[in-house]
Design a protein around this motif. Structure first.
Motif, PDB file in Angstrom:
ATOM      1  N   ILE A 161       0.719  -1.203  -0.119  1.00  0.00           N
ATOM      2  CA  ILE A 161       0.094  -0.053   0.075  1.00  0.00           C
ATOM      3  C   ILE A 161       0.935   1.198  -0.018  1.00  0.00           C
ATOM      4  O   ILE A 161       0.721   2.096  -0.753  1.00  0.00           O
ATOM      5  CB  ILE A 161      -0.994   0.037   1.280  1.00  0.00           C
ATOM      6  N   VAL A 162       1.783   1.454   0.907  1.00  0.00           N
ATOM      7  CA  VAL A 162       2.787   2.510   1.142  1.00  0.00           C
ATOM      8  C   VAL A 162       3.748   2.726   0.102  1.00  0.00           C
ATOM      9  O   VAL A 162       3.737   3.574  -0.870  1.00  0.00           O
ATOM     10  CB  VAL A 162       3.285   2.603   2.298  1.00  0.00           C
ATOM     11  N   LEU A 163       4.699   1.544  -0.249  1.00  0.00           N
ATOM     12  CA  LEU A 163       5.597   1.576  -1.485  1.00  0.00           C
ATOM     13  C   LEU A 163       5.254   1.784  -2.821  1.00  0.00           C
ATOM     14  O   LEU A 163       5.707   1.872  -3.687  1.00  0.00           O
ATOM     15  CB  LEU A 163       6.802   0.616  -0.900  1.00  0.00           C
ATOM     16  N   GLY A 164       4.132   0.884  -2.854  1.00  0.00           N
ATOM     17  CA  GLY A 164       3.548   0.641  -4.056  1.00  0.00           C
ATOM     18  C   GLY A 164       2.552   1.556  -4.452  1.00  0.00           C
ATOM     19  O   GLY A 164       2.753   2.562  -5.454  1.00  0.00           O
ATOM     20  N   ILE A 165       1.411   1.423  -4.230  1.00  0.00           N
ATOM     21  CA  ILE A 165       0.259   2.319  -4.612  1.00  0.00           C
ATOM     22  C   ILE A 165       0.402   3.780  -4.090  1.00  0.00           C
ATOM     23  O   ILE A 165       0.456   4.722  -4.705  1.00  0.00           O
ATOM     24  CB  ILE A 165      -1.182   1.911  -3.826  1.00  0.00           C
ATOM     25  N   GLY A 166       1.051   3.971  -2.669  1.00  0.00           N
ATOM     26  CA  GLY A 166       1.128   5.338  -2.192  1.00  0.00           C
ATOM     27  C   GLY A 166       2.315   6.061  -3.051  1.00  0.00           C
ATOM     28  O   GLY A 166       2.084   7.384  -3.278  1.00  0.00           O
ATOM     29  N   ALA A 167       3.342   5.221  -3.429  1.00  0.00           N
ATOM     30  CA  ALA A 167       4.594   6.040  -3.819  1.00  0.00           C
ATOM     31  C   ALA A 167       4.413   6.303  -5.559  1.00  0.00           C
ATOM     32  O   ALA A 167       5.094   7.053  -6.071  1.00  0.00           O
ATOM     33  CB  ALA A 167       5.894   5.379  -3.623  1.00  0.00           C
ATOM     34  N   ASN A 168       3.561   5.464  -6.114  1.00  0.00           N
ATOM     35  CA  ASN A 168       3.443   5.434  -7.437  1.00  0.00           C
ATOM     36  C   ASN A 168       2.131   5.779  -8.000  1.00  0.00           C
ATOM     37  O   ASN A 168       1.948   5.897  -9.448  1.00  0.00           O
ATOM     38  CB  ASN A 168       3.854   4.129  -7.998  1.00  0.00           C
ATOM     39  N   ALA A 169       0.904   6.072  -7.164  1.00  0.00           N
ATOM     40  CA  ALA A 169      -0.210   6.437  -7.858  1.00  0.00           C
ATOM     41  C   ALA A 169      -0.381   7.778  -8.708  1.00  0.00           C
ATOM     42  O   ALA A 169      -1.164   7.525  -9.482  1.00  0.00           O
ATOM     43  CB  ALA A 169      -1.272   6.634  -6.577  1.00  0.00           C
TER      44      ALA A 169
END
Length: 149
Positions: free
Chosen positions: A112-120
């Protein structure tokens, strides 16, 4: 130098299919207009039927359009619509939502943080930066004119 000039002449000498270009332009124009009409219908729903004030109606219309395009992207329909509608769907705010959801979906495996949060906002981040910068410049110029005049 002569080689690059020759290459450029070959590139621009390619015969263009103006009928297909005109067809694609009209499709994009009509689909972008259709998205705008849909947005206006949502605004009218909120403002005239549900009696919400004008400013909030604009906000709810924008949120509704972003939600619809995000949901259509998540279930895989938006890309198919984009193939038919050409750039008509990419230009309004629905294209921004599509870019954000695509990035989030691509990196969701990283968490959630490093994937979606950082790349949304990876694809749409430049639009946000450019829009904010232009808004600051225009607001500063307007402020200067108001102070001087």
């Amino acid at each position: 130098m002569e080689k690059s000039r020759k290459y450029y002449q070959e590139l621009i000498s390619v015969e263009k299919d103006y009928k297909a270009m005109t067809k694609n332009f009209l499709i994009a124009f009509a689909s972008g207009g259709g998205v705008s009409i849909l947005g206006q219908l949502f605004f009218d729903l909120y403002y005239q039927i549900l009696n919400i004030n004008k400013q909030d109606s604009f906000l709810y219309m924008t949120l509704t359009m972003v939600f619809i395009s995000g949901a259509l992207t998540a279930i895989g329909i938006y890309d198919n619509l984009g193939q038919v509608a050409k750039c008509g769907l990419a230009i309004p705010i629905t294209g921004f939502a599509n870019a954000s959801v695509c990035s989030a979906m691509e990196y969701h495996k990283e968490g959630i943080v490093l994937g979606i949060g950082a790349n949304a906002l990876k694809l749409a981040g430049s639009v946000i930066v450019l829009g904010t910068t232009c808004a600051i410049i225009v607001a500063s110029i307007r402020y200067l004119f108001e102070v001087i005049l």
